[in-house]
Every structure is written in C-alpha cells, then in structure tokens.
Design a protein around this motif. Sequence first.
Motif, PDB file in Angstrom:
ATOM      1  N   VAL A 113      11.596   6.700   3.144  1.00 25.94           N
ATOM      2  CA  VAL A 113      10.494   5.904   3.704  1.00 25.94           C
ATOM      3  C   VAL A 113      10.994   4.523   4.141  1.00 25.94           C
ATOM      4  CG1 VAL A 113       8.162   5.046   3.323  1.00 25.94           C
ATOM      5  CG2 VAL A 113       8.899   7.151   2.209  1.00 25.94           C
ATOM      6  N   ARG A 114      11.938   3.960   3.381  1.00 25.07           N
ATOM      7  CA  ARG A 114      12.436   2.642   3.775  1.00 25.07           C
ATOM      8  C   ARG A 114      13.078   2.701   5.155  1.00 25.07           C
ATOM      9  NH1 ARG A 114      15.605   1.380  -0.179  1.00 25.07           N
ATOM     10  NH2 ARG A 114      14.162   0.038  -1.286  1.00 25.07           N
ATOM     11  N   LYS A 170      10.417   2.884   7.734  1.00 28.00           N
ATOM     12  CA  LYS A 170       9.751   1.598   7.864  1.00 28.00           C
ATOM     13  C   LYS A 170      10.594   0.640   8.706  1.00 28.00           C
ATOM     14  CE  LYS A 170       7.540  -1.836   4.890  1.00 28.00           C
ATOM     15  NZ  LYS A 170       7.265  -2.236   3.507  1.00 28.00           N
ATOM     16  N   ARG A 188       0.827  -1.203   0.000  1.00 26.55           N
ATOM     17  CA  ARG A 188       0.000   0.000   0.000  1.00 26.55           C
ATOM     18  C   ARG A 188       0.853   1.241   0.000  1.00 26.55           C
ATOM     19  NH1 ARG A 188      -4.665  -0.300   4.248  1.00 26.55           N
ATOM     20  NH2 ARG A 188      -4.216   1.896   4.548  1.00 26.55           N
ATOM     21  N   MET A 189       0.410   2.251  -0.727  1.00 30.69           N
ATOM     22  CA  MET A 189       1.189   3.477  -0.784  1.00 30.69           C
ATOM     23  C   MET A 189       0.396   4.590  -0.123  1.00 30.69           C
ATOM     24  SD  MET A 189       3.070   4.856  -4.121  1.00 30.69           S
ATOM     25  CE  MET A 189       2.245   6.313  -4.588  1.00 30.69           C
ATOM     26  N   LEU A 190       0.978   5.172   0.915  1.00 28.13           N
ATOM     27  CA  LEU A 190       0.275   6.202   1.669  1.00 28.13           C
ATOM     28  C   LEU A 190       0.942   7.556   1.490  1.00 28.13           C
ATOM     29  CD1 LEU A 190      -0.103   4.352   5.077  1.00 28.13           C
ATOM     30  CD2 LEU A 190      -1.672   4.341   3.149  1.00 28.13           C
ATOM     31  N   LEU A 204       2.455   7.390   7.931  1.00 25.89           N
ATOM     32  CA  LEU A 204       3.337   6.277   7.560  1.00 25.89           C
ATOM     33  C   LEU A 204       3.765   5.491   8.800  1.00 25.89           C
ATOM     34  CD1 LEU A 204       5.604   8.050   4.911  1.00 25.89           C
ATOM     35  CD2 LEU A 204       4.069   6.124   4.467  1.00 25.89           C
ATOM     36  N   ASN A 256      17.011   7.143  -2.756  1.00 28.40           N
ATOM     37  CA  ASN A 256      16.781   5.782  -2.276  1.00 28.40           C
ATOM     38  C   ASN A 256      15.638   5.739  -1.287  1.00 28.40           C
ATOM     39  OD1 ASN A 256      18.683   4.178  -3.516  1.00 28.40           O
ATOM     40  ND2 ASN A 256      20.291   4.874  -2.116  1.00 28.40           N
ATOM     41  N   GLY A 257      14.782   4.725  -1.454  1.00 31.69           N
ATOM     42  CA  GLY A 257      13.751   4.488  -0.447  1.00 31.69           C
ATOM     43  C   GLY A 257      12.584   5.452  -0.477  1.00 31.69           C
ATOM     44  N   THR A 258      12.420   6.220  -1.552  1.00 27.72           N
ATOM     45  CA  THR A 258      11.307   7.172  -1.587  1.00 27.72           C
ATOM     46  C   THR A 258      10.023   6.533  -2.098  1.00 27.72           C
ATOM     47  OG1 THR A 258      12.244   7.927  -3.673  1.00 27.72           O
ATOM     48  CG2 THR A 258      12.565   9.350  -1.763  1.00 27.72           C
ATOM     49  N   GLY A 259      10.110   5.314  -2.617  1.00 35.10           N
ATOM     50  CA  GLY A 259       8.884   4.629  -3.065  1.00 35.10           C
ATOM     51  C   GLY A 259       8.756   4.510  -4.577  1.00 35.10           C
ATOM     52  N   LYS A 260       9.884   4.513  -5.284  1.00 33.43           N
ATOM     53  CA  LYS A 260       9.831   4.486  -6.757  1.00 33.43           C
ATOM     54  C   LYS A 260       9.189   3.195  -7.271  1.00 33.43           C
ATOM     55  CE  LYS A 260      14.305   5.320  -7.159  1.00 33.43           C
ATOM     56  NZ  LYS A 260      14.632   5.559  -5.719  1.00 33.43           N
ATOM     57  N   GLU A 261       9.574   2.087  -6.633  1.00 34.46           N
ATOM     58  CA  GLU A 261       9.018   0.818  -7.094  1.00 34.46           C
ATOM     59  C   GLU A 261       7.511   0.742  -6.832  1.00 34.46           C
ATOM     60  OE1 GLU A 261      11.413  -2.528  -6.193  1.00 34.46           O
ATOM     61  OE2 GLU A 261       9.821  -3.952  -6.686  1.00 34.46           O
ATOM     62  N   LEU A 262       7.095   1.278  -5.696  1.00 37.79           N
ATOM     63  CA  LEU A 262       5.657   1.297  -5.395  1.00 37.79           C
ATOM     64  C   LEU A 262       4.901   2.077  -6.455  1.00 37.79           C
ATOM     65  CD1 LEU A 262       5.053   1.882  -1.577  1.00 37.79           C
ATOM     66  CD2 LEU A 262       4.811  -0.193  -2.921  1.00 37.79           C
ATOM     67  N   PHE A 301       3.130   1.598   9.462  1.00 38.87           N
ATOM     68  CA  PHE A 301       4.251   0.640   9.538  1.00 38.87           C
ATOM     69  C   PHE A 301       4.245  -0.110  10.876  1.00 38.87           C
ATOM     70  CE2 PHE A 301       6.688   3.502   6.386  1.00 38.87           C
ATOM     71  CZ  PHE A 301       6.140   2.815   5.312  1.00 38.87           C
TER      72      PHE A 301
HETATM   73  N1  ATP Z   1       4.303   6.224   0.257  1.00 39.34           N
HETATM   74  C1  ATP Z   1       4.574   5.039   0.834  1.00 39.34           C
HETATM   75  N2  ATP Z   1       3.642   4.397   1.565  1.00 39.34           N
HETATM   76  C2  ATP Z   1       3.909   3.202   2.138  1.00 39.34           C
HETATM   77  N3  ATP Z   1       5.084   2.578   2.024  1.00 39.34           N
HETATM   78  C3  ATP Z   1       6.051   3.155   1.309  1.00 39.34           C
HETATM   79  C4  ATP Z   1       5.845   4.404   0.661  1.00 39.34           C
HETATM   80  N4  ATP Z   1       6.984   4.741   0.017  1.00 39.34           N
HETATM   81  C5  ATP Z   1       7.852   3.741   0.234  1.00 39.34           C
HETATM   82  N5  ATP Z   1       7.308   2.787   1.003  1.00 39.34           N
HETATM   83  C6  ATP Z   1       7.973   1.558   1.473  1.00 39.34           C
HETATM   84  O1  ATP Z   1       9.350   1.857   1.623  1.00 39.34           O
HETATM   85  C7  ATP Z   1      10.159   0.841   1.067  1.00 39.34           C
HETATM   86  C8  ATP Z   1      10.983   1.390  -0.074  1.00 39.34           C
HETATM   87  O2  ATP Z   1      10.142   1.677  -1.179  1.00 39.34           O
HETATM   88  P1  ATP Z   1      10.616   1.406  -2.689  1.00 39.34           P
HETATM   89  O3  ATP Z   1      11.330   0.103  -2.768  1.00 39.34           O
HETATM   90  O4  ATP Z   1       9.444   1.613  -3.568  1.00 39.34           O
HETATM   91  O5  ATP Z   1      11.642   2.595  -2.823  1.00 39.34           O
HETATM   92  P2  ATP Z   1      12.661   2.914  -3.996  1.00 39.34           P
HETATM   93  O6  ATP Z   1      12.528   4.367  -4.241  1.00 39.34           O
HETATM   94  O7  ATP Z   1      12.430   1.979  -5.122  1.00 39.34           O
HETATM   95  O8  ATP Z   1      14.037   2.634  -3.281  1.00 39.34           O
HETATM   96  P3  ATP Z   1      15.498   2.311  -3.947  1.00 39.34           P
HETATM   97  O9  ATP Z   1      15.940   3.539  -4.660  1.00 39.34           O
HETATM   98  O10 ATP Z   1      16.336   2.010  -2.765  1.00 39.34           O
HETATM   99  O11 ATP Z   1      15.277   1.142  -4.850  1.00 39.34           O
HETATM  100  C9  ATP Z   1       9.218  -0.256   0.630  1.00 39.34           C
HETATM  101  O12 ATP Z   1       9.132  -1.203   1.660  1.00 39.34           O
HETATM  102  C10 ATP Z   1       7.910   0.455   0.432  1.00 39.34           C
HETATM  103  O13 ATP Z   1       6.848  -0.427   0.642  1.00 39.34           O
END
Ligand code: ATP
Length: 454
Positions: A356-357, A360, A138-140, A320, A169-175, A324
Amino acid sequence: MPTVLIIDDEQNILVTLARALQLEGYRTEVAGSGKLGLEKAESLDVDLVMLDVMLPDIDGIEVLQKLRSGERDLPVVMMSGHATVEIAVRAVQLGAADFLEKPLSSDKVLVTVANALKLRRLTAENRDLRTLAGLSSRMLGSSAAMREVWEQIDLVAPSNGRVLITGENGTGKELVARAIHDRSDRRQGPFIKLNCAAVPAELIESELFGHEKGSFTGAHQMRRGKFELADGGTLFLDEVGDMPLAMQAKLLRVLQEGELERVGSCETLRVDARVISATNQDLEAAISSDRFRRDLYYRLNVVPIHLPPLRERKEDLPELAEFFLHLACQQNKRREKSFAPGAIEALAEHDYPGNVRELKNSVERLAIMVPDEVVGPADVRRVLHWGQAAPDRDSSADRFYDRSRSLREMVTEAERACIQLALRDCDGHVTNAARQLQLERSHLYKKMKSLGLK
Ligand SMILES: Nc1ncnc2c1ncn2[C@@H]1O[C@H](COP(=O)(O)OP(=O)(O)OP(=O)(O)O)[C@@H](O)[C@H]1O
Ligand SMILES: [Mg+2]
C-alpha cells in the motif's frame, strides 16, 4: 488585504478608525447602527468586526452574539467608553477576540486587529491540518481479506490482549496497531511507538526502560523509557523481529511480571501498558535459527493479525487509489484530480512489492507530476514507467510545458515537483534532500517556504 467592518454610532470614531486601518492597507466598511452592521456582516466579505458596546438600536452584546452564532468564525473586537468588568467578561465568554477601551489609540487598535486576524488564520490552518491528519490515518479496504482484519480488530480492541501484527512492508501494520488503540478503552492514554530496528542494540534497553542520570556515559539526565511513557496506554513495538537476543530476555521479564527497573536504578516500577508488536519477518523461521526466543514469541503472539500483500487483494486497489489521489491533492494544495477510465486498470497492472505504501507514493507522484486534472492510463505508464528504463530526461519537460503559462510559472512548477520528489526520496529529511539537490540546507528551506511546501 483583509476587510474590517466598524460598527459604531459615533461618526467621528468611524472616520478615524477607518482612516487608521486604511493607512495600514486594510479595506474598511462602516455601519452606524447594530442593524446595519449585522446586514453588512451578512452580505459583505468581512474578515473582522470592530464593534461598539453602546449602540442606539440593538445592544452591542446582542450584536456580538448574533455575529458569533453563524457558521463563519468571524473575529469581533469590542470597544467601549465606559466598560464595566462584567461587560468585558461577558463579551469574552461570548467569543469576542479582544476588548478595547475608548479613547482608542491607533497603535493599540492595529496590534489588536493584526493579532485577532493572525489567530483566526492559525486556527483555520490547525483545523485543516487536523482534518488532513485524520484523513491520512484512515484505513480503507473492503476486500474479504480486509473485512476479516476489521473483524479481528473489533474483537481484540476492547481486551488487553497482546497482538502480533504480521505482513510485508507497507501493508498497513502500523495503521492496524493505531486502529486497535483507538478502539480500546485505552484510547485516551498514550500510543507510544518504538522501532526496534532503528535503535542501536546498546541503547534499546534504555529506550525501553529508561535510565537514571549518570548510569552510563552520555546519560546526563534521568529519562523515562517507552514502557513507562506508555503506562495506561499502548506500547507499539515495531519491527520486533529485529530485537537483539539479550534484549528479548529482558522484555520477556517485563511481559511476565509487569515490572521493570530503569537502567542504573534498583527501584522497581509497575507499568500497565498494552503491548502490540509488528514484524515483516517470519518469526517461526527466526526461532528455528535461534534469532528469536520462542517463549517471547508466545508472549507477544496472543492474538495474531496477518495483513495480506496488496497483490493478493487487488479489489482494494481502486478504492485506495481514489483516496490517495484525493489525499495527495489536499496535502499538496492542488486542485482535485480524478482518474480517467482505464487509469485504475493501468495502476493495477503493477504488482506492488512495496504494497500500500508503494501505491500511495505512486499516486502522490501522479498527483504532482500530471498537470491535467484528469489522470489517464498513458500518464500512469509514462510517469510511473514500471519495468522500463528511466525515461529520456529531455522529453520529461513536456510534463510542465503549458502554452497558457509563463516560463517562470513552468519553471516554478518543475522546481516544486523536483523538491517534493527529493524530499520523498529522503523520507522528508530536509538535510539529506538538500544534499541530494546540491543546495545549502537553508537555501532549500527558503525555497520550500516560498513554494508553500512544508
Ligand atoms: N488499508 C489502508 N488504507 C489506507 N492507507 C493505508 C492502508 N494500508 C496502508 N496504508 C498507508 O500506507 C503506508 C504504509 O502503512 P504502514 O506504515 O501502516 O505499513 P507497515 O506495514 O507498518 O509498513 P513497514 O513494514 O514498512 O513498517 C501508510 O502511509 C499508510 O497510511
Ligand atoms: Mg511499520
């Protein structure tokens, strides 16, 4: 032990079945009629029902229907002396777990009961895991910045437009990439991810485009590439800024022409994959220093989405953090915990370079390390000790010390926490965690199992 309710009008069957099941350790309840059976199923804590098809009052099939209609997913094993195929088929259609013919053999009964209970347990576990998986993706965030990101996602998702997601890093790009896929017409198709930074330069081509058997040393079998696998769906190129230059040229061609060849093949394949890419690098700077091709950049960056770092949208932090904490308690099968007043403020004192990572992981650490159900500001500072020297190791025992528990329980608690932290340090890699903990891998597996860790 589970409780089995036996519904049959033959006293003789009730007695023998109950005895056979009790000898295996089951608890049993019996009912001599359909009406009484339904009442007992309703009022008692029953795990499985063995039900005769021929009952004096209500038809067994009707009882089955009633038993299966409730909220509870109660497994029902049907029994019959003169079963017709039609009745058996009807019973299975109505959700009977199995169908046994009389005379009953006790071996057969025991296996059937054990299987039906096992299936129910696995189904329940599977449901929990799905709920958890849904939760953890879930993305919040309701800050102005995140609302804008959501608007962009909604606009771009239904199109086939390529998207470049940027952010630290960890800002939620994959989400974000998954959210776009899930809201697109391709959501029934595959979502395939390739981490360009994790694949050795010489293997990237085969990863992307696949290869024919024997096309290079080690290519023992034909393999489809990620592009082909993503046909009809989405290809997510993660860390695209780390793609070697030679590869960038090949990728460009596929993006221009929608065609590719597997390594070692001259057959041209057409693929329809939507490309979403992500990077934490400054691609403009990479272009200036000739590490990234400008033409590729334009191809990938049709729609840019930028995720601001958490420190620039601290309004999102309370939401968040609460989420978490809930997630961590669920995942670690802990009682629900909550934050005391001031705890969220203490969490917000930190700048989160890992975004965010990092938040979390920090909250998960709190969920594991704070024994109380309420996490206070002092816990936050003590457990996360940002910017301080590592805490005195001896004093950390008070996290586990609890006058109401035996030494054994406290040691187990400490053991579980340490193993979880080691696993997290090693990104869930059990072999590495075992090395770090100076344990045999198999020993660690055994421990994880006995502690109920995945
Ligand atoms: N807006 C959000 N709401 C809930 N969880 C989030 C959110 N953004 C990030 N997360 C959580 O934080 C973690 C990192 O997110 P994600 O892998 O999408 O980041 P990333 O930008 O791809 O990081 P990296 O650059 O390190 O690959 C994941 O566990 C994800 O579920
Ligand atoms: Mg990522």
